[in-house]
Design a protein around this motif. Structure first.
Motif: not given
Length: 287
Positions: A95-116
Protein backbone atom coordinates in the motif's frame (compact mmCIF):
# COMPACT_ATOMS: atom_id res chain seq x y z
CA UNK A 1 -9.07 23.79 -19.64
CA UNK A 2 -8.11 22.75 -23.16
CA UNK A 3 -4.74 21.44 -24.23
CA UNK A 4 -3.26 19.36 -27.01
CA UNK A 5 -1.30 16.18 -26.53
CA UNK A 6 1.62 17.71 -28.42
CA UNK A 7 2.34 20.32 -25.76
CA UNK A 8 2.91 18.92 -22.31
CA UNK A 9 4.44 21.95 -20.57
CA UNK A 10 3.35 22.50 -17.00
CA UNK A 11 2.40 26.18 -16.95
CA UNK A 12 1.72 28.53 -14.02
CA UNK A 13 -1.92 28.53 -15.13
CA UNK A 14 -2.10 24.75 -14.78
CA UNK A 15 -0.53 24.84 -11.32
CA UNK A 16 -3.03 27.49 -10.27
CA UNK A 17 -5.91 25.37 -11.57
CA UNK A 18 -4.66 22.27 -9.72
CA UNK A 19 -4.39 24.19 -6.47
CA UNK A 20 -7.88 25.64 -6.88
CA UNK A 21 -9.38 22.17 -7.45
CA UNK A 22 -7.68 20.67 -4.39
CA UNK A 23 -8.62 23.62 -2.19
CA UNK A 24 -12.21 23.26 -3.40
CA UNK A 25 -12.26 19.74 -1.97
CA UNK A 26 -11.84 17.65 -5.14
CA UNK A 27 -9.95 14.42 -4.67
CA UNK A 28 -6.54 13.88 -6.26
CA UNK A 29 -8.02 11.08 -8.36
CA UNK A 30 -10.75 13.32 -9.80
CA UNK A 31 -8.26 16.09 -10.60
CA UNK A 32 -5.97 13.64 -12.38
CA UNK A 33 -8.89 12.23 -14.38
CA UNK A 34 -9.89 15.74 -15.44
CA UNK A 35 -6.35 16.46 -16.59
CA UNK A 36 -6.14 13.23 -18.58
CA UNK A 37 -9.51 13.93 -20.16
CA UNK A 38 -8.10 17.26 -21.34
CA UNK A 39 -5.14 15.60 -23.05
CA UNK A 40 -2.46 15.41 -20.39
CA UNK A 41 -0.45 12.20 -20.18
CA UNK A 42 -0.74 10.38 -16.88
CA UNK A 43 2.95 10.81 -16.00
CA UNK A 44 2.91 14.55 -16.63
CA UNK A 45 -0.37 14.98 -14.75
CA UNK A 46 0.92 13.12 -11.69
CA UNK A 47 4.21 15.03 -11.68
CA UNK A 48 2.39 18.35 -12.09
CA UNK A 49 0.07 17.62 -9.18
CA UNK A 50 2.81 16.39 -6.86
CA UNK A 51 5.15 19.28 -7.58
CA UNK A 52 2.35 21.85 -7.33
CA UNK A 53 1.18 20.61 -3.95
CA UNK A 54 4.74 20.25 -2.70
CA UNK A 55 5.64 23.79 -3.79
CA UNK A 56 2.43 25.13 -2.27
CA UNK A 57 3.18 23.49 1.07
CA UNK A 58 6.73 24.82 1.01
CA UNK A 59 5.60 28.38 0.19
CA UNK A 60 2.95 28.22 2.89
CA UNK A 61 5.51 26.94 5.39
CA UNK A 62 7.97 29.73 4.62
CA UNK A 63 5.18 32.31 4.83
CA UNK A 64 4.36 31.11 8.34
CA UNK A 65 7.98 31.09 9.48
CA UNK A 66 8.42 27.30 9.45
CA UNK A 67 11.77 25.65 8.76
CA UNK A 68 12.47 24.65 5.14
CA UNK A 69 11.69 21.15 3.98
CA UNK A 70 14.40 18.53 4.51
CA UNK A 71 15.49 15.76 2.19
CA UNK A 72 13.77 12.52 3.20
CA UNK A 73 14.26 8.81 2.44
CA UNK A 74 12.57 7.75 -0.79
CA UNK A 75 11.74 4.11 -1.63
CA UNK A 76 11.87 3.61 -5.42
CA UNK A 77 8.14 3.79 -6.10
CA UNK A 78 8.02 5.90 -9.29
CA UNK A 79 6.93 2.98 -11.48
CA UNK A 80 4.43 1.54 -8.98
CA UNK A 81 6.36 -1.69 -8.38
CA UNK A 82 4.84 -4.72 -6.71
CA UNK A 83 8.23 -5.60 -5.21
CA UNK A 84 11.42 -3.77 -4.27
CA UNK A 85 14.94 -5.17 -4.16
CA UNK A 86 16.31 -4.65 -0.65
CA UNK A 87 19.65 -6.29 -1.38
CA UNK A 88 19.29 -9.67 0.30
CA UNK A 89 15.50 -9.85 0.13
CA UNK A 90 12.62 -9.05 -2.21
CA UNK A 91 10.06 -6.96 -0.33
CA UNK A 92 6.41 -6.55 -1.33
CA UNK A 93 4.80 -3.12 -1.72
CA UNK A 94 1.29 -3.56 -0.30
CA UNK A 95 0.00 0.00 0.00
CA UNK A 96 1.19 3.52 -0.79
CA UNK A 97 -0.22 6.87 0.34
CA UNK A 98 1.09 10.14 -1.10
CA UNK A 99 0.37 12.66 1.67
CA UNK A 100 1.47 11.74 4.15
CA UNK A 101 3.97 9.45 2.43
CA UNK A 102 3.10 6.09 3.96
CA UNK A 103 4.22 2.77 2.52
CA UNK A 104 3.18 -0.64 3.83
CA UNK A 105 5.74 -3.33 3.06
CA UNK A 106 5.13 -7.07 3.09
CA UNK A 107 7.62 -9.81 3.96
CA UNK A 108 10.32 -7.36 5.05
CA UNK A 109 11.47 -9.70 7.82
CA UNK A 110 11.52 -13.48 7.94
CA UNK A 111 9.85 -15.40 10.77
CA UNK A 112 13.31 -16.45 11.97
CA UNK A 113 14.48 -12.82 12.10
CA UNK A 114 11.40 -11.80 14.06
CA UNK A 115 11.97 -14.58 16.58
CA UNK A 116 15.68 -13.77 16.87
CA UNK A 117 15.06 -10.09 17.62
CA UNK A 118 12.47 -10.94 20.28
CA UNK A 119 14.79 -13.49 21.93
CA UNK A 120 17.72 -11.06 21.96
CA UNK A 121 15.56 -8.25 23.36
CA UNK A 122 13.69 -10.06 26.13
CA UNK A 123 16.46 -10.05 28.79
CA UNK A 124 16.95 -6.29 28.34
CA UNK A 125 13.35 -5.04 28.39
CA UNK A 126 12.39 -2.14 30.63
CA UNK A 127 9.56 0.40 30.75
CA UNK A 128 9.71 2.42 27.52
CA UNK A 129 10.89 6.01 27.69
CA UNK A 130 10.31 8.92 25.36
CA UNK A 131 12.62 11.76 24.37
CA UNK A 132 12.19 14.74 26.69
CA UNK A 133 12.41 17.70 24.32
CA UNK A 134 12.29 20.15 27.24
CA UNK A 135 15.61 18.85 28.57
CA UNK A 136 17.17 16.76 25.79
CA UNK A 137 17.03 13.63 27.97
CA UNK A 138 14.51 10.79 28.38
CA UNK A 139 11.44 10.36 30.54
CA UNK A 140 8.58 8.00 31.38
CA UNK A 141 5.48 9.06 29.48
CA UNK A 142 1.97 7.99 30.48
CA UNK A 143 1.00 7.97 26.79
CA UNK A 144 3.42 5.11 26.13
CA UNK A 145 2.80 1.93 28.11
CA UNK A 146 5.11 -0.55 26.39
CA UNK A 147 8.36 -2.22 27.45
CA UNK A 148 11.39 -1.84 25.25
CA UNK A 149 15.13 -1.76 24.64
CA UNK A 150 17.62 -0.42 22.10
CA UNK A 151 20.30 -2.23 20.15
CA UNK A 152 23.41 -0.30 19.30
CA UNK A 153 23.71 0.13 15.55
CA UNK A 154 25.33 -3.02 14.15
CA UNK A 155 25.40 -4.68 17.58
CA UNK A 156 24.43 -8.17 16.39
CA UNK A 157 24.63 -10.05 13.09
CA UNK A 158 20.84 -10.11 12.63
CA UNK A 159 20.65 -6.40 13.48
CA UNK A 160 23.37 -5.57 10.95
CA UNK A 161 21.60 -7.57 8.25
CA UNK A 162 18.29 -5.82 8.84
CA UNK A 163 19.87 -2.36 9.00
CA UNK A 164 21.59 -2.94 5.69
CA UNK A 165 18.30 -4.13 4.17
CA UNK A 166 16.41 -1.09 5.41
CA UNK A 167 19.03 1.29 4.02
CA UNK A 168 18.71 -0.33 0.58
CA UNK A 169 14.92 -0.38 0.75
CA UNK A 170 14.43 3.34 1.47
CA UNK A 171 17.64 4.70 -0.10
CA UNK A 172 19.10 6.18 3.07
CA UNK A 173 22.57 5.72 4.63
CA UNK A 174 22.83 3.13 7.40
CA UNK A 175 24.80 5.56 9.55
CA UNK A 176 21.86 7.99 9.55
CA UNK A 177 19.74 5.51 11.49
CA UNK A 178 19.22 5.40 15.23
CA UNK A 179 19.70 2.07 16.96
CA UNK A 180 16.96 -0.48 16.39
CA UNK A 181 14.36 -0.35 19.16
CA UNK A 182 12.36 -3.44 20.16
CA UNK A 183 9.01 -2.91 21.90
CA UNK A 184 6.62 -5.29 23.61
CA UNK A 185 2.95 -4.39 24.18
CA UNK A 186 0.80 -6.56 26.45
CA UNK A 187 -3.00 -6.40 26.77
CA UNK A 188 -4.13 -2.81 27.16
CA UNK A 189 -0.73 -1.34 26.28
CA UNK A 190 -0.62 1.43 23.68
CA UNK A 191 1.23 4.49 22.43
CA UNK A 192 -1.16 7.39 22.03
CA UNK A 193 -0.95 9.48 18.82
CA UNK A 194 2.20 11.58 18.59
CA UNK A 195 4.79 12.90 16.12
CA UNK A 196 8.26 11.39 15.80
CA UNK A 197 10.07 14.59 14.82
CA UNK A 198 11.59 16.82 17.48
CA UNK A 199 9.67 20.02 18.18
CA UNK A 200 12.03 22.92 17.33
CA UNK A 201 10.17 25.11 19.81
CA UNK A 202 11.21 23.02 22.82
CA UNK A 203 14.36 24.04 24.72
CA UNK A 204 15.98 20.59 24.70
CA UNK A 205 15.67 20.03 20.94
CA UNK A 206 18.94 21.79 20.08
CA UNK A 207 20.81 19.27 22.23
CA UNK A 208 19.02 16.33 20.60
CA UNK A 209 19.74 17.57 17.07
CA UNK A 210 23.50 17.57 17.69
CA UNK A 211 23.49 13.77 17.44
CA UNK A 212 22.31 13.64 13.81
CA UNK A 213 19.82 16.36 13.04
CA UNK A 214 16.07 15.93 12.76
CA UNK A 215 14.27 12.64 12.44
CA UNK A 216 12.96 12.46 8.88
CA UNK A 217 11.39 8.99 8.68
CA UNK A 218 10.16 6.03 10.71
CA UNK A 219 9.98 2.31 9.94
CA UNK A 220 7.81 0.15 12.21
CA UNK A 221 8.33 -3.59 11.72
CA UNK A 222 5.92 -6.13 13.19
CA UNK A 223 7.62 -9.02 14.97
CA UNK A 224 4.75 -10.67 16.83
CA UNK A 225 1.02 -10.45 16.17
CA UNK A 226 -1.57 -9.72 18.86
CA UNK A 227 -4.85 -11.60 18.68
CA UNK A 228 -6.79 -8.32 18.52
CA UNK A 229 -5.94 -4.63 18.29
CA UNK A 230 -2.49 -3.09 18.23
CA UNK A 231 -2.59 -1.52 14.76
CA UNK A 232 -0.56 1.53 13.77
CA UNK A 233 -3.05 4.37 13.37
CA UNK A 234 -2.77 7.68 11.48
CA UNK A 235 -5.72 9.73 12.83
CA UNK A 236 -5.35 12.67 10.42
CA UNK A 237 -5.94 10.43 7.39
CA UNK A 238 -8.09 7.70 9.02
CA UNK A 239 -5.58 4.96 8.23
CA UNK A 240 -4.84 1.87 10.31
CA UNK A 241 -2.08 -0.61 9.45
CA UNK A 242 -2.58 -4.12 10.78
CA UNK A 243 0.35 -5.51 12.81
CA UNK A 244 1.06 -8.58 10.67
CA UNK A 245 4.32 -10.33 11.49
CA UNK A 246 7.09 -9.71 8.97
CA UNK A 247 5.37 -6.64 7.50
CA UNK A 248 6.30 -3.01 8.13
CA UNK A 249 5.01 0.51 7.70
CA UNK A 250 7.31 3.34 6.56
CA UNK A 251 6.46 7.03 6.71
CA UNK A 252 8.52 10.18 6.30
CA UNK A 253 8.13 13.81 7.36
CA UNK A 254 10.05 16.56 5.58
CA UNK A 255 9.57 19.22 8.26
CA UNK A 256 8.89 19.21 12.02
CA UNK A 257 5.30 20.40 11.72
CA UNK A 258 1.76 18.94 11.83
CA UNK A 259 1.34 19.85 8.13
CA UNK A 260 3.14 16.59 7.39
CA UNK A 261 0.02 14.79 8.67
CA UNK A 262 2.22 12.15 10.31
CA UNK A 263 0.37 12.05 13.62
CA UNK A 264 0.38 8.34 14.49
CA UNK A 265 0.09 5.94 17.37
CA UNK A 266 -0.03 2.34 18.44
CA UNK A 267 -3.65 1.36 19.13
CA UNK A 268 -4.29 -0.55 22.38
CA UNK A 269 -3.68 -4.28 22.29
CA UNK A 270 -7.05 -5.88 22.99
CA UNK A 271 -5.88 -9.47 23.29
CA UNK A 272 -2.53 -11.21 23.09
CA UNK A 273 0.87 -9.57 22.76
CA UNK A 274 2.42 -7.31 20.15
CA UNK A 275 6.12 -7.00 19.36
CA UNK A 276 7.57 -4.40 17.03
CA UNK A 277 10.96 -3.12 15.93
CA UNK A 278 11.20 0.61 15.27
CA UNK A 279 13.88 2.34 13.20
CA UNK A 280 14.09 6.13 13.23
CA UNK A 281 16.09 7.80 10.47
CA UNK A 282 17.91 11.12 10.94
CA UNK A 283 18.91 13.71 8.34
CA UNK A 284 22.62 13.16 9.08
CA UNK A 285 24.89 10.54 10.62
CA UNK A 286 23.56 9.56 14.05
CA UNK A 287 26.21 9.55 16.77
Amino acid sequence: MSITQARQQVTPELRKWILEQVQAGHSAESVLKAMQASGWSEDVAVDAMESTLRDHLEADAVAHGLPPALKVPEPALDESPLYLDAGDRRVSVLQVMAHPKVVVFGDLLSAEECEALIALAKPRLARSLTVATKTGGEEVNADRTSNGMFFQRGEHAVVRRIEKRLAALVNWPEENGEGLQILQYGPGAEYKPHYDYFDPGEPGTSTILKRGGQRVATIVMYLGEPEKGGGTVFPDVHLEVAPKRGNAVFFCYERPHPSTRTLHGGAPVLAGEKWIATKWLRERRFE
